[in-house]
Design a protein around this motif. Structure first.
Motif, PDB file in Angstrom:
ATOM      1  N   GLY A  60      46.242  -0.427  -9.059  1.00 26.45           N
ATOM      2  CA  GLY A  60      46.700  -1.212 -10.203  1.00 26.45           C
ATOM      3  C   GLY A  60      45.888  -1.044 -11.473  1.00 26.45           C
ATOM      4  O   GLY A  60      46.226  -1.628 -12.500  1.00 26.45           O
ATOM      5  N   GLY A  72      55.124  -7.052  -7.902  1.00 29.54           N
ATOM      6  CA  GLY A  72      53.850  -7.241  -8.611  1.00 29.54           C
ATOM      7  C   GLY A  72      52.670  -6.576  -7.912  1.00 29.54           C
ATOM      8  O   GLY A  72      52.767  -6.133  -6.777  1.00 29.54           O
ATOM      9  N   THR A  73      51.567  -6.506  -8.577  1.00 30.73           N
ATOM     10  CA  THR A  73      50.354  -5.924  -7.990  1.00 30.73           C
ATOM     11  C   THR A  73      49.443  -7.034  -7.506  1.00 30.73           C
ATOM     12  O   THR A  73      49.362  -8.064  -8.125  1.00 30.73           O
ATOM     13  N   SER A 123      50.512  -4.776 -14.749  1.00 29.43           N
ATOM     14  CA  SER A 123      51.770  -5.141 -14.090  1.00 29.43           C
ATOM     15  C   SER A 123      52.638  -6.099 -14.892  1.00 29.43           C
ATOM     16  O   SER A 123      53.125  -7.084 -14.375  1.00 29.43           O
TER      17      SER A 123
END
Ligand code: ADP
Ligand code: ZN
Ligand code: ZN
Length: 729
Positions: free
Chosen positions: A404, A492-493, A560
């Motif tokens: 990420g 999402g991360t 993100s």
């Protein structure tokens, strides 16, 4: 014999009639205990009449009228009635749910006196006492005594903080001459801590404009960039209101923000009674604040959305800070918008309302463009030499992410650590439904009828529109470029925290989210740690974005955020922009120049371009024209009929039946029932149907008639609610 008409907290929109001997019109707005079925319940007297539709022989008598509090004022009852009609929610439920818990109980209220102004200190004799004369079993007494030894004087509030029962020792110790009481000096922290800043030219212009028109109904949109000093404009606008002995209602979105703002208000207006009303209070604190507002004693009422229903006999000004915040709209029960109710109240009392924001809601911005609201702009930061942060985009197609994070972001955090500045990594974790995306050309599957994106349903390989119900199957290839490798996009991360820890093992890292701040005082402790520079890297979600001043923060990294660009919710872009502007605004508020780095796969997206140039207006124009073309708010008014049950079919049937009953005028459009975006929640299947109109009036007239018909459809399997001006779908 007079008849009282009573609103009761039940889901039926009627008043109930009772007979009484001694009621007068002055009793309207009082609490009353009445028999209802086999029980006795509490209600509110709405009207007194000498006629009734009920056979007088069957009328039951009132049990008692509670007279220990003043009645709810007529203007507040009018607000409740408007609210009940506009949101199509039973009046009794509207009223009773807005009252402090103690007033919803069917018994008389004990109103505690607000803490006196007394403080206590050890006498010379008291200082000679050995703590051991207090028996060890009286642990509270021992703690209290130690506290006296440690501090010069203790106020009643401080004593109660030691233990709620600590004050029981005071009479005895006073009697023995160990301690003495004295009048606590008025809080003079204002003169000690905060010097009053000289207004910037923009602030002064705003204050002048607002205060010149305080005596009439005005709506000001105070549109000021982050750090432009909107709070100072509020404070100066309140001054003349206080001078007239009037009350100011200040609505804020988050209870986490209350302590910070409360401190600012208390130190500026040290001699002014201020109460705060939010969900973090216990029942008696809430009741006490509410009664002080009702009596007119409290001059500033600082609260979250429910505070909009506080009785305010001398209302002089209303302020809604961060007016765009979605927490002003309640998402269950009575789905009201506190901002909109605040505007209604301001009109009712012919006073000014200030809506403050760095990124106004498109609705408010549109109203300002139309001239319905007046706009005041603050375009520069208030603190001298503090500039807006510079915003850079990191193209993740070039700089590959590991867990990420890209290398440029990691390097920037590293530099911050060396320079002993704080950095913040912001993770946007809102769960959005996945959309189908072509990674080679950027095409995404959209609905033909709605200009909204289609949601991927992997199980049955379908794409569906959550606004109109349209369905289609997955295309074999991208219709735009022929690429066959289409993939759902939008998770999402979460690994960012671990990655940071392993990159910077020596850094002091703090994660702030709903979980980590749940414990009481946790938030307070964290803020202290941040301000005390005991933290190097902050990791945060939406919670962190609002309002807080972090003077040591030099870098904000945003990861993100892309998934919101392709959300199916037409408000997602607006929310993302607001949020990123707010987070970006945390950087460089004091003497440190701020930098914001945004990792994105779509650096040319208009949203990021607008963000990079701090161009709210540019993006607002784009979003407004999209909304206009698609027929979305603010160009139309919406309502959502929601239903839920254990199975989907009865819900859909119910919604279809409701459609059959509807006789909408031409200006009102009903869409097909569709499963909710979150179609299964807490074990219930949910579906909804959208009602839309260009005319708010016609929409309302239709809803009123239709709601009555839907009530007649009563189906115990399906629970339904109507959401007027819905924010979430
Ligand atoms: P906003 O709410 O608009 O983001 P704030 O009200 O938090 O901004 O103000 C940002 C900072 O500017 C605060 O630290 C505040 O004390 C300071 N400030 C506000 N007005 C002035 C002024 N006229 N002169 C100097 N500093 C100011
Ligand atoms: Zn393509
Ligand atoms: Zn559609």
């Amino acid at each position: 014999m007079p008849i009282v008409r009573v609103a009761i907290n039940i889901p039926v929109d009627t008043l109930f009639d009772y007979q009484t001997v001694d009621a007068t019109p002055d009793d309207i707005g009082l609490r009353v205990s009445v028999p209802f079925g086999k029980k006795k319940v509490v209600g509110i007297i709405i009207a007194i009449s000498d006629t009734t539709q009920i056979d007088t022989g069957k009328l039951k008598p009132v049990c008692s009228i509670y007279r220990e509090t003043k009645p709810l004022p007529a203007s507040l009852l009018e607000l409740f009635r408007f609210c009940s009609e506009y949101y199509h929610h039973p009046l009794g439920m509207v009223i009773l749910n807005s009252l402090p818990a103690a007033m919803r109980c069917n018994k008389a209220i004990q109103i505690k006196k607000p803490a006196s102004n007394l403080s206590f200190e050890l006498t010379p004799a008291g200082k000679q006492i050995d703590r051991s004369v207090i028996p060890a079993r009286n642990r509270v007494a021992r703690r209290l005594f130690s506290a006296f030894l440690e501090s010069a004087a203790l106020t009643e509030t401080q004593i109660k903080q030691i233990s709620p029962r600590a004050n029981q020792w005071l009479p005895e110790w006073l009697h023995r001459g160990w301690i003495a009481a004295k009048q606590a000096p008025a809080d003079t922290s204002a003169t000690v801590t905060g010097s009053i800043p000289i207004l910037t030219a923009e602030q002064a212009a705003a204050v002048n404009a607002i205060t010149a028109g305080l005596q009439q109904f005005n709506i000001w949109l105070l549109h000021g960039i982050t750090g432009s000093g909107k709070t100072e404009v509020y404070l100066r606008s309140i001054e003349p209101v206080l001078a007239q002995g009037k009350q100011t209602l200040v609505l804020i979105p988050e209870i986490n923000l209350t302590p910070q703002l409360e401190k600012i208000f208390r130190s500026r207006f040290a001699a002014t009674p201020i109460v705060s009303l939010h969900s973090g209070l216990n029942d008696s604190e809430r009741l006490s604040g509410w009664t002080q507002a009702q009596s007119g004693a409290a001059k500033i009422i600082l609260g979250t959305r429910l505070a909009v229903f506080t009785p305010l006999p001398d209302l002089g000004l209303i302020i809604v800070d961060e007016e765009q915040d979605s927490s002003f709209k309640q998402q269950d029960g009575l789905r009201y918008s506190a901002r909109d109710m605040a505007i209604f109240r301001a009109r009712q009392h012919a006073v000014t309302v200030i809506l403050g924001s760095a990124t106004p809601s498109l609705e408010s911005y549109y109203n300002a463009l139309n001239g319905r609201y007046h706009t005041l702009r603050l375009q520069s930061r208030a603190v001298r030499n503090a500039g807006l942060p510079s915003i850079h985009l990191i193209d993740t197609r070039i700089h590959k992410m590991q867990d990420g994070l890209t290398e440029p972001l990691i390097n920037a955090i590293g530099r911050c650590l060396i320079e002993k500045n704080q950095s913040l990594v912001f993770i946007n974790r809102r769960g959005y439904a996945p959309v189908l995306l072509c990674k080679s050309c950027g095409w995404s599957a959209a609905c033909q009828r709605c200009s909204s994106r289609l949601v991927v349903h992997l199980r049955d390989k379908q794409l569906s529109c959550h606004h109109c119900g349209h369905q289609e199957s997955f295309p074999r290839a991208c219709p735009h470029c022929g690429n066959q490798d289409l993939a759902p996009f939008g998770q999402g991360t979460q690994r960012v925290e671990d990655a940071l820890t392993s990159n910077f093992p020596a850094a002091r890292i703090l994660r702030i989210d709903r979980d980590s701040t749940r414990r009481k005082n946790a938030w307070h402790d964290m803020l202290q740690a941040i301000h005390g520079h005991q933290i190097d890297i902050l990791i945060g979600t939406q919670l962190l974005s609002k309002g807080h001043d972090f003077p040591n923060l030099a870098l904000v990294g945003i990861v993100s955020a892309d998934n919101s660009l392709y959300s199916t919710d037409f408000r997602a872009s607006e929310r993302l922009f607001t949020q990123l502007m707010q987070v970006a605004g945390r950087a460089g508020r004091a003497q440190i120049a701020g930098t914001v780095l945004i990792q994105t796969e779509f650096p040319n997206h208009p949203l990021y371009q607008a963000l990079q140039h701090h161009d709210y207006d540019g993006l607002a124009q784009i979003l407004l024209s999209e909304r206009k073309a698609a027929g979305f708010p603010p160009y139309v008014f919406q309502a959502l009929l929601r239903g839920e049950a254990h199975d989907l079919n009865p819900v859909l049937n119910f919604l279809h039946q409701a459609i059959k009953l509807a006789k909408p005028p031409e200006a009102v459009e009903l869409f097909d029932p569709v499963p909710a975006q979150m179609h299964r929640l807490k074990g219930l299947e949910r579906a909804q149907l959208l009602i839309q109109s260009t005319s708010r009036k016609q929409l309302q007239a239709f809803l009123t008639e239709w709601c009555a018909q839907i009530h007649a459809l009563t189906n115990h399997k399906v629970r339904w609610t109507l959401d007027v001006d819905p924010l979430e779908f």
